[in-house]
Structures are given as C-alpha cells and as structure tokens.
Design a protein around this motif. Sequence first.
Motif, PDB file in Angstrom:
ATOM      1  N   GLY A 103      -0.131  -5.471 -12.162  1.00 60.77           N
ATOM      2  CA  GLY A 103       0.260  -5.466 -10.757  1.00 60.77           C
ATOM      3  C   GLY A 103      -0.044  -4.163 -10.048  1.00 60.77           C
ATOM      4  N   PHE A 104      -0.573  -3.163 -10.789  1.00 57.81           N
ATOM      5  CA  PHE A 104      -0.817  -1.857 -10.189  1.00 57.81           C
ATOM      6  C   PHE A 104      -2.306  -1.518 -10.153  1.00 57.81           C
ATOM      7  N   VAL A 105      -2.728  -0.996  -8.997  1.00 59.56           N
ATOM      8  CA  VAL A 105      -4.061  -0.420  -8.850  1.00 59.56           C
ATOM      9  C   VAL A 105      -3.872   0.981  -8.265  1.00 59.56           C
ATOM     10  N   SER A 140       1.706  -9.372  -4.535  1.00 61.40           N
ATOM     11  CA  SER A 140       0.623  -9.724  -5.455  1.00 61.40           C
ATOM     12  C   SER A 140       0.134  -8.514  -6.235  1.00 61.40           C
ATOM     13  N   ARG A 141       0.172  -7.336  -5.616  1.00 62.62           N
ATOM     14  CA  ARG A 141      -0.254  -6.104  -6.276  1.00 62.62           C
ATOM     15  C   ARG A 141       0.220  -4.903  -5.475  1.00 62.62           C
ATOM     16  N   ILE A 142       0.415  -3.796  -6.173  1.00 61.46           N
ATOM     17  CA  ILE A 142       0.779  -2.530  -5.535  1.00 61.46           C
ATOM     18  C   ILE A 142      -0.411  -1.585  -5.683  1.00 61.46           C
ATOM     19  N   VAL A 143      -0.925  -1.126  -4.554  1.00 60.95           N
ATOM     20  CA  VAL A 143      -2.090  -0.238  -4.548  1.00 60.95           C
ATOM     21  C   VAL A 143      -1.611   1.156  -4.160  1.00 60.95           C
ATOM     22  N   LEU A 159       0.846  -1.192   0.000  1.00 63.87           N
ATOM     23  CA  LEU A 159       0.000   0.000   0.000  1.00 63.87           C
ATOM     24  C   LEU A 159       0.880   1.239   0.000  1.00 63.87           C
ATOM     25  N   VAL A 160       0.662   2.105  -0.984  1.00 62.62           N
ATOM     26  CA  VAL A 160       1.510   3.279  -1.194  1.00 62.62           C
ATOM     27  C   VAL A 160       0.652   4.536  -1.077  1.00 62.62           C
ATOM     28  N   ASP A 161       1.101   5.500  -0.282  1.00 65.66           N
ATOM     29  CA  ASP A 161       0.411   6.785  -0.151  1.00 65.66           C
ATOM     30  C   ASP A 161       1.216   7.855  -0.868  1.00 65.66           C
TER      31      ASP A 161
END
Length: 559
Positions: free
Chosen positions: A226-228, A194-197, A79-81
């Motif tokens: 892989g990106f949301v 699994s994914r970067i949000v 999770l990226v802010d």
Amino acid sequence: MNGRGEPIPSDHSRSKILLDVPSHRPALRYARIAEALAGIIRESEPQFAVGIFGGWGAGKTTLMRAIRSKLDEDDGLVLVDFNAWRFEREPLLLVPLLDTIRAALVVWSAGRGEEARERLRSLTLRIGRVVRALATGLSGEVGFPGAVKVKYDVGRAIDALNPTGGAEGAQSLYVGAFDELAETFGQLQSGGVSRIVVFVDDLDRCLPENALDVLESMKLFFDLVGFVFVVGLDDDVVERAVLSRFAQSPGAATDGSAGAPTGLAERLSRDYVKKIFQVPYSLPPMAPQDLNGLLRSMYSEAGLGGEQLSDLEQRVRPYLGYVAVDRRVNPREVKRFVNAYTLQTLIRPELDRDAVLAVQTLAFRYEWESAYNAILADSGLFLDALRRYRQGDERVLEEHYPDLAVMPADLARFLRSQWVEPLVRHPTLDAFVYSLESTDGRRSGLIEAYRPLGTIRREVRRLADATNLEPQDSDALEKTINDQGSALGSLLANATGRESTTRMLDLLDGIRGLSKRLTSEARRQVPEDQRILAVRTTVNSISIQLDRMYRELQVLRAH
C-alpha cells in the motif's frame, strides 16, 4: 546615466527576483517524465520506491511536484509530503515520518463519507498510538555546554505499545510496532484508500547520517503493501551517508580516514541504492540549447515584463551563455545569476550594467576563478594587463598572473569578446567587486585579503624572474612580506572559520620565516652560483606557501 551614457530604466525599482521555489510550469519535458512516473505509481502494485536523482539545483523538487500534480486523490490515493530537513533534529526520524502519514490520512478522510471517515478515524488513532509508544522511549538530558544527550528506553516504548502487559505481548519493539502497523495499514482499503504515496524531499540538506536514517526509516514500510515512496536526492548524498555509516562500523579505519577505499564506497552506495529504489530515475543534464526554454519558463512564472524583461533578454542573456555551458545548465544557478544582477542594479543603479555582468560572469564560472582572483588582488593592474591582452599581447596575463599561464579556451575567448569590452572603460573595478560580493551572499570582508596576498605574490614573482639577485632585492621582499603580512594578519584575526584562518596564519608565519632566511642567504659569503641557487630555492618555497594560502582563502570564502 550609467557607464555607457545610457539612461537608467525608470522602473528599475519595480524589478522582481526569481524565487528559488519549484516551478509550477516546468520546462524541459518534465511534463512527459512526470506523466510516465505517475502512471507507474498509479498502476503498479503499491510496494516500491522511486528515486529521483540529480545534483544541487537540478530540478528534483520541480519534477516531484509535477508527478504529484498528475496523481488524483479522488482515485483513493493519499499524497503525503515529508520534508526530511525540517525534521532533521528529531532523534528518531521514524516518529515524524509516521506522524506525517497519520496527519495526511486525517486530512484525506475529511472529504469522504461518514462510514469511511469513522473507519479511517479509528485507524489513524491506532497509528497515533504507535507514534506515541515510539516517542515514549525517548528521553534527554542537557549536558554542557548546552548539548542534549538523547537516550532511548526500549522497555518503556514496549510497555506503551502493550499497555495490558503479559507474556503474549510483543517483546521486541520492532516486531510490536510492525505488527500493529501492518494490521492497521492492511485495513486502509476498507476506508477507500488504495495506496499512500509519500514524497520525501530535501534529503540533500540533511547531514549524511541523518539522510541515511530517513532512508532506513522508509525500509520499515517496504514490507507493507500500500506504500509508494518518491524520494529526491543527490547521488553524492547517498555515497557520503554510506561512507559515514561505514566509518562508524566495527573494523572501520581508526586513523581519522573515511575507512573505505573510494571504489568500495561507490560499490556500497550503488548496492544500497539498488536495494532501496526499485524505480531509479536520474534527471538528464540540461544542454545549453535548453537555456532559452528554461528562461522563458522562469520569466513567465515570475510574471516579469516591461523594461526588466527586455533588459534580461537583451543584455543578460549573452552573459548567461558563458555561465550555462557544457551540459551544466543548472536552473538554480541560472536564477542565482539573474538575481545577483537584479539586486545589484536595484541597489547600485549608477553602475555600468554591462561591466556588472562581465565581472559577475568571471565570478560565477568556477573554472575562471584565477581571473576573478586577479581582479580581487588589484583590479587596476588586471585592467592594464587585460587591455594589453585584448590588443594582442599573448603573455601579459601570464607574466602578472602565473595561474593564467594555462588558460581555458573559453575564458580566452571571453576576455577578447565584446562582452568584456565594458571593463576596460573603467580605471578600477573595485565598485563592481564590492557590489557583487555584497549581493551574492559572499564573505565580502575577506576580499581585502586578496590585496596583500597579491602584492606579496607579485614581488615574489619579480624576484623569481630576475636575472641578477642582489641583497637589496631580498630586503625589499622581506619588507613587503612584513608590511603586507601585518595587514593580512589583522584581516584574518577578525575572520570566522577558525580552522582555515588558523592554517592561513600558520602559513603566513612560515612565509615570514622564509623571508628572513632569504635575507640571510642573500648575504652569505659563498660562491655566487651557490648563493643564487639557495635564494631561488627559498623564493620557490615562499611561492608554494602563497599558493596554499590562496587555496585556504578560497575555502574560507566558500564557508
């Protein structure tokens, strides 16, 4: 004792304000909305963007935080802010965006096994190399006065991306950077990702062209599995951004206009949103019946209690009912209203709290601006008219204040309600106005400009309504304009906001010129009906100029 003879609460100095931060316990069904969107993010193929749309203070950040809380990093989610406003001054917004993603991967890998940690470390180093290569192309030179001109050397960036050189290396910065990132991010799964949000917030605060640059930077990732992206923004920001970019494009208007008709701009912005966001969600407007739940949530989260909570629930709540109306319950505006009241009671505890709230309500409802402006112009005159209006004189406000000739129905009800009764107990409202203007972040120095404007306006109104127009009437108006204009000119000369003050000073000069013409016309030796027509025409021109000055003053106070 306050204005009602009631004791001032003993713990008034211990009152709290409501912080303008995202709620951690949001009301208004946010939990259900957040769960639904979080489920889509967890279960869908990670190659899309979610758009959270809403106006200023509508709760976009709160919903984004709620979505984030429903996602578990132990499930392989990083999770990226990314705060867009914080990096707005960066010349190439892709650089801080990539670096923020790299830093989040480093933090996430710290809690993994040794093998996963090492694999992710090598991948983050590769991302860092792309970031450095992109940044290498940037250079700047300081111009005058103190302006920084940013240049971009694509060749240097490509050389940094391909340190070995050679014909086999990428000759396009975009291709080279994309290939490197695609290969790197394609290996993240081997490190347990699994994914970067990526949550992108505060786009609303950015300049339109910078907001569009953030969205354009995101598009690089849309071809990478892989990106949301979860983005909070106002529809108006997208429209202004598209308009800004369109105006700079070849074929745009060169006459200073935006360059695109309104209909075309709306279509362009809608098309742009459709291409960027596969999952758009617009925050539903809050209805007045949601207000009690919103207030309970706010008060609970702020830890309010005791006499302050009782005062807010019993005294303030009825006035909030006039501010949060017609599907326009805005959480940030509600907090601003409560905080303005709280701060006034802390700084000026001797003021009548009910009168504080009545004045504040008139100021907060922008549709009621004319009534608040009447208070600013002369609160004693307004109070006298208000007393007569509450006693049944239907036309008294209109006679003194033409802007109130067509009054909103809810304003009429408010002025006759029990909640305005505290105002008429006072001979003047100046102390309440200064208190509000000082604590609500307004340009309090400019409220003095309303008095001379109001004085001139009343004299113009008196002359316009007079059945007989004598030369001495025009002499009196010219003297009023000269005397009050001097006071107004001094106030404006000390005000900031050069464009608006310059326009107001120009209008003031025009009014002075018209008053001289009026004096001359009033003494012309022509038939009476011709003289009266000329005088009334000039008085009407002065009135129009005064209306323009009022509008410019509102612009100046708003900025």
